[in-house]
Write an enzyme that holds these catalytic residues in place. Structure first.
Site, short mmCIF file in Angstrom:
data_model
loop_
_atom_site.label_atom_id
_atom_site.label_comp_id
_atom_site.label_asym_id
_atom_site.label_seq_id
_atom_site.Cartn_x
_atom_site.Cartn_y
_atom_site.Cartn_z
N CYS A 82 0.79 -1.24 0.00
CA CYS A 82 0.00 0.00 0.00
C CYS A 82 0.82 1.29 0.00
O CYS A 82 0.35 2.32 -0.49
CB CYS A 82 -0.93 0.03 1.22
SG CYS A 82 -1.77 -1.52 1.55
N CYS A 85 1.50 3.84 -3.05
CA CYS A 85 0.51 4.82 -3.51
C CYS A 85 0.05 5.75 -2.39
O CYS A 85 -0.15 6.94 -2.61
CB CYS A 85 -0.71 4.11 -4.09
SG CYS A 85 -0.61 3.88 -5.87
N HIS A 86 -0.14 5.23 -1.20
CA HIS A 86 -0.70 6.05 -0.12
C HIS A 86 0.37 6.76 0.70
O HIS A 86 0.04 7.62 1.52
CB HIS A 86 -1.58 5.20 0.79
CG HIS A 86 -2.80 4.68 0.09
ND1 HIS A 86 -3.84 5.48 -0.27
CD2 HIS A 86 -3.12 3.42 -0.32
CE1 HIS A 86 -4.78 4.75 -0.87
NE2 HIS A 86 -4.35 3.50 -0.93
N MET A 123 -9.53 1.44 -6.63
CA MET A 123 -9.11 0.65 -5.49
C MET A 123 -9.19 -0.84 -5.84
O MET A 123 -10.24 -1.33 -6.23
CB MET A 123 -10.02 0.95 -4.30
CG MET A 123 -9.65 0.18 -3.05
SD MET A 123 -8.13 0.81 -2.30
CE MET A 123 -8.19 -0.08 -0.75
N HIS A 362 8.29 12.26 -11.59
CA HIS A 362 8.84 10.91 -11.51
C HIS A 362 10.16 10.81 -12.27
O HIS A 362 11.21 11.07 -11.72
CB HIS A 362 7.82 9.89 -12.02
CG HIS A 362 8.20 8.47 -11.75
ND1 HIS A 362 8.36 8.00 -10.46
CD2 HIS A 362 8.45 7.44 -12.58
CE1 HIS A 362 8.70 6.71 -10.51
NE2 HIS A 362 8.77 6.35 -11.79
N HIS A 404 5.46 7.73 -18.57
CA HIS A 404 6.61 7.08 -17.93
C HIS A 404 7.71 6.94 -18.96
O HIS A 404 7.88 5.89 -19.58
CB HIS A 404 6.20 5.71 -17.38
CG HIS A 404 7.25 5.09 -16.49
ND1 HIS A 404 8.40 4.52 -16.98
CD2 HIS A 404 7.32 4.98 -15.13
CE1 HIS A 404 9.13 4.07 -15.98
NE2 HIS A 404 8.50 4.33 -14.84
#
Length: 578
Positions: A82, A85-86, A123, A362, A404
């Protein structure tokens, strides 16, 4: 727990709960997520090296009770699935925040529904997909209501405790002690063994397998071409001397607990003098001596985001490149959306210019002149352009979903002039951005053409100044046939579309995922190398294709070539050729 790109989190929980309450126990099939593919989720999540780091459990009286063993198990799951992303502190990164002020009010049962069944907006359905058991879903629903544990900081004392000079500068060779063509050596990441393979690009033989940090993210070459620097996800940096009879590590250090980027000073007069590494945790970067990796200056990146100017406690350092026009490092700060121009000419009076761009910076690289740096703000679907000569933002270019580029690809477009290309994780599109404001001002800093490739899940795109081919991988596409092949365009005839080469089939590799990833040219620009990436317990390979004929040239197989991913040619990396 992973929230998918662009998806909302808590505002959609009520809708998700209602939908699944209606579906009831019959809704056992995995949710069909429209926003992003499963492999894409896996890419963002990744297993964080922080999963095994001990952290303090702060008892929150408003949260449901958790024993210490339960807390530690949930914390491990969170960092394995997790945190990518979080965020480490659950403040939100690619995904939305999961802090107690938001989660406690929702309650355990409410959260369990969302975690188990997921949401079409992003999700994953962790429970119905079989990734988490009902007991683990309950565990995670309670965990996200706890006070987020904070990993320890990692400062000068901690860095110096890991710093090791294996061969002091005075004891290193005074001249090259081997017969290798150093400019055509490839540094190949062996992701799951925590190693790199140095491979002779001329003979295709393995020179050495070197123990490194876990899942080396990138390799970078010093300005002189003598030293190779690699950094693992666990923030371990290896400095490798290519002049040795058998090139190997001469210095190493850990610069944090999780990291992605390393670079060296390139400006005239500062060649090989400094190295820099950026960390995901703690959010900071460190400038080191270029010959020993001794840490000299640590700079934290916590601060305000662009736009809303809200404080973010965890702005991770993503890509770093060395400027060719000034004694500066160009540092991407992911969550705050800032590009920092770090002047290393006087570390005692360090000057940093802050350029606001867009959130979630990124990766990226230079245009063909090496003056303009093109950085992807992937969750904002933008490319930020910064003029490293003038030291200012040139443009923010809208592109497709989740760019990307790796380092991107430069070539001359038939009508637009010089362009820089990026592929996308979230779509099949390839955006070609004009980069010549002098001779082609109407096309400069705009998407002049968009191509369609095989599909989403692209990670890297590549060409070479001596080639007319543009190579596009799709290792994260859910269709195995697409993930195991490569698309190639003729830059002189883009309207003809792409050809598909069955790279994995050519490799002769047996069972396994066989994802084909990261095209990389040799120095001469007449060969393209690909990784055929399978699981740790399955056979992988490197496949080499003749750039002119598009025919198979060589397959490199060896029991030591385990989970190969990134490959970096020494010369092309040294000179930013892409």
């Amino acid at each position: 727990m992973q929230s998918r790109h662009g998806g909302t989190m808590l505002p959609l929980m009520a809708a998700a709960a209602m939908a699944f309450a209606i579906a009831g126990a019959q809704a056992q099939q995995p949710t069909q997520h429209k926003e992003i593919t499963g492999p894409e989720t896996a890419y963002q999540a990744g297993s964080s090296p922080l999963a095994g780091v001990e952290m303090y459990q702060d008892i929150n009286p408003k949260a449901p009770p958790m024993s210490k063993p339960e807390f530690d198990k949930a914390r491990q799951v969170y960092f394995e699935r997790c945190a990518g992303c979080h965020g480490v502190l659950r403040k939100g990164a690619t995904g939305k925040p999961l802090t107690p002020d938001l989660t406690i009010d929702k309650g355990t049962e409410y959260l369990k529904v969302f975690i188990k069944y997921g949401s079409p907006a992003g999700m994953p359905n962790w429970g119905t997909s079989g990734e988490l058991t009902d007991a683990e879903v309950d565990l995670m629903a309670r965990y996200v209501q706890q006070t987020p544990p904070q990993p320890p900081e990692f400062g000068l004392k901690e860095m110096k405790a890991t710093w090791k000079v294996v061969v002091p500068p005075g004891e290193r060779p005074k001249k090259k002690m081997n017969n290798y063509n150093l400019e055509n050596i490839f540094s190949v990441t062996l992701r799951d063994t925590g190693e790199i393979a140095l491979i002779d690009g001329d003979t295709k033989e393995i020179i050495n397998i070197i123990k490194t940090g876990y899942a080396v993210h990138i390799s970078r070459t010093s300005a002189s071409g003598r030293y190779l620097f690699v950094i693992g996800r666990d923030a371990k940096v290896n400095m490798i001397d290519l002049w040795m009879e058998k090139p190997d590590t001469v210095a190493e250090i850990r610069t944090g607990l999780e990291a992605r980027s390393v670079e060296t000073s390139k400006f005239k007069g500062f060649e090989d003098k400094y190295a820099i590494a950026g960390s995901y945790w703690p959010p900071q970067f460190v400038i080191m001596k270029g010959d020993t990796l001794e840490p000299l200056k640590i700079v934290g990146t916590r601060g305000m985001t662009v736009g809303t100017q809200e404080y973010h406690p965890e702005p991770r350092v993503a890509a770093i490149v060395g400027s060719h026009f000034k004694p500066e490092f160009v540092v991407n700060v992911k969550e705050t959306g800032k590009i920092l121009l770090v002047n290393y000419s006087d570390l005692e009076n360090l000057q940093i210019k802050e350029i606001p761009t867009a959130q979630y910076l990124h990766d990226g690289g230079y245009d063909s002149t090496k003056r303009y740096v093109m950085m992807a703000a992937n969750q904002s679907n933008k490319i930020a352009v910064v003029d490293t000569k003038e030291g200012k933002r040139t443009a923010i270019v809208d592109v497709d979903k989740i760019p990307h580029p790796g380092r991107g690809a430069n070539f001359v477009h038939p009508t637009c002039g010089p362009v820089w290309a990026t592929g996308h994780l979230g779509s099949e599109k390839i955006s070609l951005i004009g980069t010549d404001p002098v001779k082609h001002p109407k096309n400069a800093w705009k998407v002049c053409e968009t191509l369609d490739a095989q599909g989403g899940g692209n990670l890297f795109i590549k060409t070479h100044p001596k080639s007319r081919n543009l190579w596009v991988d799709t290792p994260l596409h859910p269709d195995p046939k697409i993930a195991s092949s490569i698309a190639v365009f003729d830059t002189k005839n883009l309207k003809a579309g792409y050809k598909v080469l069955p790279i994995a089939e050519w490799s002769g590799v047996g069972e396994g995922a066989k994802r084909v990833v990261q095209p990389e040219y040799n120095k001469a620009g007449d060969e393209v190398w690909f990784s055929v990436w399978s699981a740790k317990n399955q056979e992988s390979a490197l496949v080499i294709v003749d750039d002119k004929t598009l025919k198979l040239k060589k397959v490199i197989k060896n029991p030591k070539i385990v989970t190969p991913t990134g490959k970096f040619n020494v010369y092309n990396t040294q000179h930013d050729v892409y």
